[in-house]
Design an enzyme around this catalytic site. Structure first.
Site, PDB file in Angstrom:
ATOM      1  N   GLU A  37       0.841  -1.209   0.000  1.00 19.64           N
ATOM      2  CA  GLU A  37       0.000   0.000   0.000  1.00 19.64           C
ATOM      3  C   GLU A  37       0.871   1.253   0.000  1.00 19.64           C
ATOM      4  OE1 GLU A  37      -3.049  -0.114  -1.193  1.00 19.64           O
ATOM      5  OE2 GLU A  37      -3.653  -1.457   0.420  1.00 19.64           O
ATOM      6  N   ASP A  40       3.011   2.228  -4.963  1.00 22.79           N
ATOM      7  CA  ASP A  40       3.086   2.432  -6.429  1.00 22.79           C
ATOM      8  C   ASP A  40       3.825   3.714  -6.804  1.00 22.79           C
ATOM      9  OD1 ASP A  40       0.879   3.931  -5.519  1.00 22.79           O
ATOM     10  OD2 ASP A  40      -0.493   3.258  -7.101  1.00 22.79           O
ATOM     11  N   SER A 129     -11.277   1.652  -5.582  1.00 27.69           N
ATOM     12  CA  SER A 129     -10.846   2.276  -6.819  1.00 27.69           C
ATOM     13  C   SER A 129     -11.970   2.590  -7.803  1.00 27.69           C
ATOM     14  CB  SER A 129      -9.799   1.370  -7.474  1.00 27.69           C
ATOM     15  OG  SER A 129      -9.393   1.911  -8.655  1.00 27.69           O
ATOM     16  N   SER A 130     -13.052   3.150  -7.262  1.00 32.19           N
ATOM     17  CA  SER A 130     -14.136   3.572  -8.155  1.00 32.19           C
ATOM     18  C   SER A 130     -13.634   4.651  -9.119  1.00 32.19           C
ATOM     19  CB  SER A 130     -15.319   4.078  -7.340  1.00 32.19           C
ATOM     20  OG  SER A 130     -14.901   4.987  -6.357  1.00 32.19           O
ATOM     21  N   SER A 131     -12.642   5.431  -8.718  1.00 31.48           N
ATOM     22  CA  SER A 131     -12.127   6.501  -9.587  1.00 31.48           C
ATOM     23  C   SER A 131     -11.469   5.932 -10.836  1.00 31.48           C
ATOM     24  CB  SER A 131     -11.066   7.341  -8.867  1.00 31.48           C
ATOM     25  OG  SER A 131     -11.446   7.607  -7.567  1.00 31.48           O
ATOM     26  N   GLU A 163      -6.486  11.971 -13.517  1.00 28.40           N
ATOM     27  CA  GLU A 163      -6.726  12.083 -12.071  1.00 28.40           C
ATOM     28  C   GLU A 163      -5.771  13.114 -11.439  1.00 28.40           C
ATOM     29  OE1 GLU A 163      -7.860   8.544 -10.243  1.00 28.40           O
ATOM     30  OE2 GLU A 163      -7.502   9.253  -8.211  1.00 28.40           O
ATOM     31  N   ASP A 175      -4.034   1.433  -9.548  1.00 28.58           N
ATOM     32  CA  ASP A 175      -5.473   1.246  -9.744  1.00 28.58           C
ATOM     33  C   ASP A 175      -5.810   1.128 -11.226  1.00 28.58           C
ATOM     34  OD1 ASP A 175      -5.336   1.657  -7.085  1.00 28.58           O
ATOM     35  OD2 ASP A 175      -6.489   3.510  -7.044  1.00 28.58           O
TER      36      ASP A 175
HETATM   37  C1  GLA Z   1      -5.058   4.999  -4.036  1.00 33.22           C
HETATM   38  C2  GLA Z   1      -4.234   5.441  -5.239  1.00 33.22           C
HETATM   39  C3  GLA Z   1      -3.224   4.363  -5.638  1.00 33.22           C
HETATM   40  C4  GLA Z   1      -2.403   3.871  -4.460  1.00 33.22           C
HETATM   41  C5  GLA Z   1      -3.313   3.548  -3.272  1.00 33.22           C
HETATM   42  C6  GLA Z   1      -2.533   3.216  -2.024  1.00 33.22           C
HETATM   43  O1  GLA Z   1      -5.885   3.932  -4.373  1.00 33.22           O
HETATM   44  O2  GLA Z   1      -5.064   5.732  -6.331  1.00 33.22           O
HETATM   45  O3  GLA Z   1      -2.399   4.847  -6.669  1.00 33.22           O
HETATM   46  O4  GLA Z   1      -1.418   4.782  -4.117  1.00 33.22           O
HETATM   47  O5  GLA Z   1      -4.202   4.620  -2.970  1.00 33.22           O
HETATM   48  O6  GLA Z   1      -1.812   2.047  -2.195  1.00 33.22           O
END
Ligand code: GLA
Length: 388
Positions: A37, A40, A129-131, A163, A175
């Site tokens: 977490e 990335d 990750s709805s975005s 984004e 995501d």
């Molecule tokens: C959000 C971001 C991702 C990642 C996570 C944490 O989902 O969009 O890029 O950084 O948080 O792991």
């Protein structure tokens, strides 16, 4: 976020919902992340997968110069002129407007007038990750509807860029990558620096992945997300003064970070230490899952949560309560907060025989403590964005 003139008419709905005949249906999944977490954007390893909770898009061309979008969940829509795409004051519009803007940077004027109805079975703001699902679904839909010829890699990166610039969250690539590249029944061990990846069979029997939604909704753009990113950049900049060879924070060995304890502000040191530890944990976790050492994987999940809570400071009371509740129950192998943090879901690895009774117990305790109905979410690992 860019501050330019509004080109969006928010009140208007030019779509007749009654007799809408779509030309194209796209489904874009949400994602889970098993471990890794906030790694990335630090150039390390993550272990996500696409899930069977999705956003569904109905598209048709409208032979005009404007776009009309309707959200069934929000029961509201907007209209925008293609000649004047710019950020709106309404966040969800910006995922769509940002994607169009970024498609046009790569393929100018390729998006023509269209109507789109959006409907989501993904809880919004709960770390699923709805975005990215919205961005990648729109990008894939327009790419198909207008035969634009974008590659999957372009869809992934332009959605991320949308984004950053239109929504203001400086997110990483995890995501969007999982939403596009997800495969049924496989986890993705992704190297976020090179985008090389390895698929790992998602097989945990007799254990089961269960998500518990705190129903505390996060808002990454308005949250500490971008601050964490800056703190990581700050740590790397200081380390780079002595060690030029590390391009990303996740590349720095743990002992090198530890040697900077007195040179970095305490918070910044803690962020850096979390990142390098979590990156190592992710690689160990991927191996543990492949070898079916689920006990070890569960232990790494708990360690990940401790790091997110104490060093990275992106957890909250509700998430901590759920993780703590599972700790002395040996049928729960592991539990941790998932996604950006400050709310959203925990991900848990629970023995299948105890899932039902555990959910009952934890829901009761959660309700007593916070007055909120916990929402368990069953997920299956599914394929990435696709045409129906
Ligand atoms: C959000 C971001 C991702 C990642 C996570 C944490 O989902 O969009 O890029 O950084 O948080 O792991």
């Amino acid at each position: 976020m860019k501050n330019t003139t509004q080109s969006v008419n928010r009140q208007e709905n030019r779509i007749n919902l009654e007799d809408f005949k779509e030309e194209l249906v796209i489904e874009a999944p949400g994602r889970i992340n098993l471990i890794g977490e906030h790694i990335d954007y630090n150039g390390g390893y993550v272990l996500p997968a696409a899930i069977d909770k999705k956003v569904r898009f109905l598209f048709r061309k409208n032979n005009s110069d404007s776009i009309n979008v309707w959200s069934k969940n929000y029961e509201t829509g907007f209209t925008a002129e293609l000649s004047n795409i710019s950020p709106s004051n309404t966040e969800w519009h910006n995922y769509i407007l940002g994607v169009i803007h970024h498609i046009h940077l790569i393929k100018p004027k390729s998006v023509k007038g269209f109507d789109c109805i959006v409907e989501s079975s993904l809880p919004i703001g709960s770390g699923l990750s709805s975005s990215a699902s919205l961005e990648c679904g729109i990008a894939t839909g327009l790419n198909t509807l207008f035969s634009i010829g974008l590659s999957e890699e372009e869809i992934i990166t332009l959605s991320r860029d949308a984004e950053h610039e239109y929504v203001g969250t400086k997110c990483g690539i995890m995501d969007q990558f999982s939403v596009v590249k997800g495969e049924k029944n496989y986890l993705i061990l992704l190297d976020c620096q090179t985008l090389d990846y390895k698929l790992i069979k998602s097989e945990f029997s007799p254990y089961q992945l269960v998500l518990l939604n705190t129903k505390v909704s996060h808002n990454l753009a308005g949250s500490e997300y971008n601050t964490r990113r800056k703190e990581c950049d700050e740590a790397l900049a200081v380390i780079n003064k002595k060690h030029f060879e590390y391009k990303f924070l996740a590349d720095v060995p743990v002992d090198v970070v530890e040697s900077f304890k007195n040179e970095l502000p305490e918070k910044v040191y803690n962020r850096a230490l979390y990142v390098v530890q979590e990156n190592k944990r992710t690689l160990m976790a991927a191996e543990a899952i492949e070898d079916e050492f689920f006990g070890l994987f569960g232990k790494l999940m708990y360690e990940s949560h401790e790091g997110l809570k104490h060093l990275y400071e992106v957890s909250c009371d509700e998430l901590d309560f759920l993780v703590d509740f599972s700790k002395d129950r040996d049928y729960v192998l592991g539990s941790r907060m998932m996604g950006g943090g400050f709310g959203g879901c925990t991900i848990n690895l629970i023995h299948q025989d105890h899932v039902k009774s555990y959910i009952e117990k934890v829901s009761k305790a959660y309700k007593e403590k916070f007055g909120i109905e916990l929402a368990p979410i069953e997920v299956n690992i599914s394929k990435g964005v696709s045409k129906k």
